[in-house]
Every structure is written in C-alpha cells, then in structure tokens.
Design a protein around this motif. Structure first.
Motif, PDB file in Angstrom:
ATOM      1  N   TYR A  94      68.233  76.144 103.451  1.00 52.60           N
ATOM      2  CA  TYR A  94      67.000  76.702 102.904  1.00 52.60           C
ATOM      3  C   TYR A  94      66.807  78.112 103.463  1.00 52.60           C
ATOM      4  O   TYR A  94      66.875  78.329 104.679  1.00 52.60           O
ATOM      5  N   TYR A  95      66.552  79.031 102.549  1.00 54.65           N
ATOM      6  CA  TYR A  95      66.400  80.439 102.895  1.00 54.65           C
ATOM      7  C   TYR A  95      64.994  80.933 102.575  1.00 54.65           C
ATOM      8  O   TYR A  95      64.451  80.626 101.518  1.00 54.65           O
ATOM      9  N   CYS A  96      64.464  81.705 103.483  1.00 54.18           N
ATOM     10  CA  CYS A  96      63.206  82.407 103.265  1.00 54.18           C
ATOM     11  C   CYS A  96      63.537  83.807 102.766  1.00 54.18           C
ATOM     12  O   CYS A  96      64.554  84.388 103.176  1.00 54.18           O
ATOM     13  N   ALA A  97      62.697  84.342 101.909  1.00 52.57           N
ATOM     14  CA  ALA A  97      62.959  85.684 101.390  1.00 52.57           C
ATOM     15  C   ALA A  97      61.658  86.333 100.945  1.00 52.57           C
ATOM     16  O   ALA A  97      60.658  85.655 100.699  1.00 52.57           O
ATOM     17  N   ARG A  98      61.724  87.639 100.828  1.00 55.17           N
ATOM     18  CA  ARG A  98      60.591  88.417 100.349  1.00 55.17           C
ATOM     19  C   ARG A  98      60.975  89.080  99.036  1.00 55.17           C
ATOM     20  O   ARG A  98      62.128  89.524  98.865  1.00 55.17           O
ATOM     21  N   ARG A  99      60.011  89.147  98.132  1.00 58.22           N
ATOM     22  CA  ARG A  99      60.308  89.799  96.858  1.00 58.22           C
ATOM     23  C   ARG A  99      60.686  91.252  97.123  1.00 58.22           C
ATOM     24  O   ARG A  99      60.218  91.894  98.058  1.00 58.22           O
ATOM     25  N   LEU A 100      61.541  91.751  96.294  1.00 61.89           N
ATOM     26  CA  LEU A 100      62.079  93.092  96.481  1.00 61.89           C
ATOM     27  C   LEU A 100      61.026  94.170  96.372  1.00 61.89           C
ATOM     28  O   LEU A 100      61.122  95.210  97.026  1.00 61.89           O
ATOM     29  N   VAL A 101      60.015  93.936  95.547  1.00 61.99           N
ATOM     30  CA  VAL A 101      58.986  94.952  95.340  1.00 61.99           C
ATOM     31  C   VAL A 101      57.620  94.359  95.631  1.00 61.99           C
ATOM     32  O   VAL A 101      57.380  93.170  95.421  1.00 61.99           O
ATOM     33  N   PRO A 102      56.689  95.165  96.133  1.00 60.15           N
ATOM     34  CA  PRO A 102      55.331  94.657  96.376  1.00 60.15           C
ATOM     35  C   PRO A 102      54.619  94.351  95.064  1.00 60.15           C
ATOM     36  O   PRO A 102      55.016  94.831  94.000  1.00 60.15           O
ATOM     37  N   SER A 115      65.859  90.700 101.381  1.00 52.92           N
ATOM     38  CA  SER A 115      65.511  90.510 102.792  1.00 52.92           C
ATOM     39  C   SER A 115      65.631  89.050 103.193  1.00 52.92           C
ATOM     40  O   SER A 115      64.709  88.447 103.740  1.00 52.92           O
ATOM     41  N   TRP A 116      66.770  88.459 102.927  1.00 48.88           N
ATOM     42  CA  TRP A 116      66.984  87.043 103.196  1.00 48.88           C
ATOM     43  C   TRP A 116      67.089  86.769 104.687  1.00 48.88           C
ATOM     44  O   TRP A 116      67.619  87.574 105.449  1.00 48.88           O
ATOM     45  N   GLY A 117      66.600  85.566 105.081  1.00 49.61           N
ATOM     46  CA  GLY A 117      66.844  85.101 106.432  1.00 49.61           C
ATOM     47  C   GLY A 117      68.234  84.496 106.529  1.00 49.61           C
ATOM     48  O   GLY A 117      68.995  84.501 105.561  1.00 49.61           O
TER      49      GLY A 117
END
Length: 126
Positions: A94-102, A115-117
């Motif tokens: 399982y990976y946490c990530a942030r969307r590429l754009v705000p 920005s994957w963990g």
C-alpha cells in the motif's frame, strides 16, 4: 518536495483490521488531495482511496467501499487508511501519495498522483 513515509502494515487474518499511517514532511504546504493506492504481485498499481485537502470529500474504489476509511490530520501532517473486514485479495503493498497538482479533486486515478512513499506491506491470510 514532500516526503511520505507509510507505516502500519503487517500480517492479519481475514476479517481483521489494520490502520495505515502516512507521515508527510518537507514541503507539506498547499492544498492537495491525498490518496492511497496498492499493488499486488504481478498486478498493476490501483487506486484505493482519496481525501480532499479539506477532508470534506472522499472517494473509494468499489472493492473497498464500506470496509476502508481514509482520513487526515493536517496538524500532524498525517493521512490514515482504516481497513476493516480485510480479505486475502487485499494483500498488496500500500502506497501513500499526493496529487500532482493542488486543488485536484478526489476522483483520481493512479496517474494523477506523485510523490509516492516507499509503501507498506499488508498481508491477509485466509
């Protein structure tokens, strides 16, 4: 750049529960949707859940609806994935990530995230 570190994975029996955590550090400012994706051996990475920057909107893959809950605590720069009624088919990294754009919404696919963990292994035994 933001750094994401997942934790909380492990081995659990079918029907059990786990809570995954994702701690963010670095450039954490900004209004970003956060999400969880997973990848099982031999399969492509797939979207699991997302939560908006405000926490007011969430989205789930059909195969986890009613069993998983995503939440965030911005004071701690942490995103959580509460997993209940786990099934053997939930076994994956399982990976946490942030969307590429705000300002991006919660209706996201894997390619909308960056920005994957490093991932945390979840293994569900039958």
């Amino acid at each position: 750049q933001v750094q994401l570190v997942e934790s909380g994975g492990g081995l659990v029996q079918a029907g059990g529960s786990l809570r995954l955590s994702c701690a963010a550090s670095g450039r954490t400012s900004g209004l970003y949707t956060m999400g969880w994706c997973r990848q099982a051996p031999g399969k492509e990475r797939e979207f699991v859940a997302a939560i908006s920057w405000s926490g007011g909107s969430t989205n789930y893959a059909d195969f986890v609806k009613g069993r998983f809950t995503i939440s965030r605590d911005d004071a701690k720069n942490t995103v959580y994935l509460h997993m209940n009624s786990l099934k053997p088919e939930d076994t994956a990294v399982y990976y946490c990530a942030r969307r590429l754009v705000p300002w991006g919404g919660v209706s996201a696919t894997v390619t909308d995230f960056g920005s994957w963990g490093q991932g945390t292994q979840v293994t569900v035994s039958a």
